[in-house]
Design an enzyme around this catalytic site. Structure first.
Site, PDB file in Angstrom:
ATOM      1  N   ASP A 347      -6.458 -10.202  -0.297  1.00  0.00           N
ATOM      2  CA  ASP A 347      -5.013  -8.701  -1.139  1.00  0.00           C
ATOM      3  C   ASP A 347      -3.930  -9.282  -1.719  1.00  0.00           C
ATOM      4  OD1 ASP A 347      -3.304  -6.357  -0.910  1.00  0.00           O
ATOM      5  OD2 ASP A 347      -3.838  -5.825   1.373  1.00  0.00           O
ATOM      6  N   GLU A 544       2.181   2.347   1.646  1.00  0.00           N
ATOM      7  CA  GLU A 544       2.010   1.041   2.984  1.00  0.00           C
ATOM      8  C   GLU A 544       3.034   1.199   4.168  1.00  0.00           C
ATOM      9  OE1 GLU A 544       1.503  -2.937   1.074  1.00  0.00           O
ATOM     10  OE2 GLU A 544       0.233  -1.809  -1.193  1.00  0.00           O
TER      11      GLU A 544
HETATM   12  C1  BGC Z   1      -2.506  -2.988  -1.348  1.00  0.00           C
HETATM   13  C2  BGC Z   1      -3.953  -3.615  -2.060  1.00  0.00           C
HETATM   14  C3  BGC Z   1      -3.978  -3.148  -3.409  1.00  0.00           C
HETATM   15  C4  BGC Z   1      -3.089  -4.879  -3.782  1.00  0.00           C
HETATM   16  C5  BGC Z   1      -2.547  -4.675  -4.843  1.00  0.00           C
HETATM   17  C6  BGC Z   1      -1.674  -4.651  -1.689  1.00  0.00           C
HETATM   18  O1  BGC Z   1       0.166  -4.216  -1.160  1.00  0.00           O
HETATM   19  O2  BGC Z   1      -2.375  -3.537   0.364  1.00  0.00           O
HETATM   20  O3  BGC Z   1      -4.422  -1.958  -1.492  1.00  0.00           O
HETATM   21  O4  BGC Z   1      -5.220  -3.422  -3.652  1.00  0.00           O
HETATM   22  O5  BGC Z   1      -1.816  -4.489  -3.145  1.00  0.00           O
HETATM   23  O6  BGC Z   1      -1.941  -3.080  -5.952  1.00  0.00           O
END
Ligand code: BGC
Length: 654
Positions: A347, A544
């Protein structure tokens, strides 16, 4: 013991040498020793320059034009093996690097450092945010990749969490929680296929979806990214979503899906986040091994069975260990246990986040645990150097690198990218009427009817007076939520091509009805009581950990609006736009009807369809709707923390 990287040692030595006094310098210059030392420095600098990744001086010649890997009719295994045999260590490590578009120094770095992929992290868009602007940007990068010695295509990745929602003018589908409420696997497959078509039209070939997370606590800011909290439903819909995303287009290519966030994401506990500003996101998963494997692994089994190309490892920790450091979970369970043949991607900054060790050691630990591609997303030059040094000092084996690179290449071949690097899917697909119609259908299927006293819904289209109010009534930004143009979404009614719920109500109410809108419910009381007031309450968009919320409920402003509307209307319908069940125990008794519309996206028409009976309500709650925070977390079998009954159980829906 892992050796310190050479370049760090070099830096320290340099600092020391600058402390020499002028007197010492004079003495040194007048001696003859400087001549030999200068010579040695020239030789050393030359040698280190040769080793720098991406330096093209010492490259082997390009393979022949008819090299096996360039022949589309050969089996993928043969092509991968052949290509691997030509690759230098630098070219291999480059394939393992995934860089954010905004962190890419020069576009030439794509071929210079043989990068495996570029991504648009949420909000990283081209200068002109139009479908054409995206296509020009992505195609340019894809062209650049083919200029390297071996011409390996790049992956261009994006979070298409609910449609190609970073693109202005794209269809914005309901967030996953709404698709979960539809429980309709065929619909979910169609939604994913339409999304993939919009992605391909702009050249994007990798989607960071679906989420297979299972939220146990509605206070978490990512509840809406999940289909459900039921492993079985997640597995079924995840599988359909992957099949839709990876379904071959008519030019033979397909978009790679990425099941995320492996493993246990959603089972973190409140107040144990590793992030200073978050409460639960990126925190500690507090379930035992049995529960982890029984409740969280089955959706990944389904994803692997559906042929998912990639799996993203999450940012949480299980017990005292970060999931990404766990060879047991990533290699033993996912790769060996489930037989996952795709590649594992970390991630965002996931290799280094909360690593409690140097970046050098974190690279070693996570690659050895089974990470194949690193979403760095910033400093690719350091990654390339560090991993190369770690291979040279034996901390990462050559065979681990070969395995990682073979997995990545296999998926690139499988998706047809070596044979067709530029997509022939037309831009007219982005936000097309067919896709919007599909989205509208999905919105109607996702709405859950929670209360309907005296069969108030569906509303009559004949001669009624309808009041409309609430923070979400005329706000496509709130309908869409986060991951829409910007990471945290954009509040307001700004979206070209989108339809707000108010607009849709006006369209569907029929010519005999009157619709009066007053956002805050300040209707003129002298006109007498209306038949019904529809109040659309809403959460502000969040993504998030920024959406972690100790008390997710209806805002005081919206509660006041409901009260005002009640003064001037016989009946009240409350439509909730939210990324999670809201705490409404103290309020719902005052409403005549209640609808959970989740985050429906650009097509408000689907909400009007169920309100007026164009479509029946068929949605069911994809997770229990708690009555209070003392019921949290709610376990996979639906038992609340204090053993009391939730306000509505999972799969409730009138
Ligand atoms: C998130 C992911 C995402 C990634 C790319 C991260 O902050 O947890 O779900 O795919 O960013 O944008």
């Amino acid at each position: 013991m892992v050796k310190k990287p050479k370049n760090n040692r070099g830096k320290r030595a340099y600092k020391k040498s600058t402390k020499r006094s002028t007197g010492a310098v004079f003495k040194f210059v007048s001696s003859k020793r400087w001549y030999f030392i200068a010579l040695a420095v020239v030789v050393l600098v030359g040698a280190s320059f040769k080793l720098r990744p991406g330096h093209l001086g010492a490259q082997p010649p390009p393979p022949p034009a008819d090299a096996l890997y360039r022949q589309p009719n050969l089996p993928i295994e043969t092509r991968v093996k052949d290509l691997l045999s030509y690759m230098t260590l630098e070219e291999k490590i480059g394939q393992m690097a995934l860089v954010d578009k905004n962190s890419l120094g020069k576009i030439e770095d794509i071929s210079k450092y043989y990068l495996g992929g570029v991504l648009s992290g949420a909000g990283a868009k081209p200068q002109t945010n139009t479908p054409q602007g995206w296509k020009t940007m992505v195609d340019g990068m894809k062209d650049q990749a083919t200029k390297s010695r071996l011409g390996i295509p790049i992956l261009y990745g994006i979070d298409a969490n609910h449609g190609h929602s970073n693109v202005m003018g794209a269809t914005v589908f309901p967030h996953a929680i709404g698709l979960g409420a539809s429980q309709d696997a065929a619909l979910v497959k169609d939604v994913a296929a339409a999304t993939a078509q919009e992605l391909m039209a702009t050249g994007v070939n990798w989607s960071y979806s679906p989420s297979l997370d299972a939220p146990r606590d509605i206070r978490w800011g990512r509840v809406y990214e999940a289909f459900s909290d039921d492993p079985q439903l997640i597995a079924t819909l995840g599988q359909s979503y992957i099949a839709g995303t990876q379904s071959a287009s008519n030019d033979g290519t397909f978009v790679l899906a990425s099941a995320k966030h492996f493993l246990g994401t959603g089972a973190m506990i409140w107040n144990q986040s590793n992030h200073k500003k978050f409460k639960i996101d990126q925190g500690r998963i507090a379930i035992n091994q049995n529960a982890l494997l029984q409740e969280y692994l089955p959706p990944y089994k389904a994803a692997v069975d559906a042929g998912v190309s990639s799996v993203m490892v999450g940012l949480s920790q299980w017990g005292d260990q970060r999931v990404i450091d766990s060879q047991y979970l990533v290699t033993d369970q996912l790769k060996n246990g489930l037989g996952f043949k795709g590649f594992v991607v970390s991630d965002w900054y996931g290799i280094y986040e909360y690593a409690k060790t140097s970046n050098y050691n974190a690279n070693i630990k996570t690659i050895n645990a089974g990470v194949d591609m690193a979403m760095l997303p910033y400093d690719y030059k350091a990654f390339l150097n560090d991993v190369r040094n770690a291979v040279k000092d034996g901390s990462i084996s050559q065979s681990r690198i070969d395995d990682a690179v073979s997995r990545i290449l296999y998926q690139k071949f499988k998706a047809g990218l070596f044979d067709k690097n530029q997509s022939s899917i037309g831009l007219e697909n982005v936000g097309s009427p067919q896709h919007r119609l599909l989205a509208r259908q999905a919105v109607a299927s996702s709405a859950v009817l929670l209360k309907n006293s005296d069969s108030l819904l569906p509303l009559s289209k004949k001669g009624s007076q309808i009041l409309v109010a609430g923070s979400g009534a005329d706000n496509v930004g709130r309908q869409s939520g986060a991951w829409t143009i910007e990471w945290q979404g954009i509040d307001g009614n700004w979206m070209p091509g989108g339809t707000s719920i108010l607009q849709a109500i006006r369209q569907e109410a029929g010519t005999e009805s009157t619709v009066i809108y007053e956002k805050n419910g300040n209707f003129n009381p002298t006109t007498g009581k209306a038949d019904v007031a529809i109040v659309v309450v809403s959460e502000k968009p969040y993504a998030e950990g920024w959406g972690d919320n100790a008390n997710p409920t209806i805002s005081p402003e919206d509660l006041q609006t409901i009260e005002r509307a009640r003064q001037v209307s016989d009946k009240i319908v409350v439509v909730m736009l939210s990324g999670r069940p809201l705490l409404i125990t103290d309020h719902i008794a005052n409403w005549d009807a209640a609808v959970a519309a989740w985050l429906p996206g650009s097509e408000g028409g689907g909400v009007a369809d169920v309100l007026f009976g164009n479509q029946p309500f068929t949605g069911k709650l994809p997770l229990p709707w708690p009555a209070s925070t003392s019921q949290l977390p709610i376990s996979a079998d639906g038992t609340t923390n204090d053993n009391s009954d939730p306000l509505f159980g999972r799969y409730f829906g009138l």
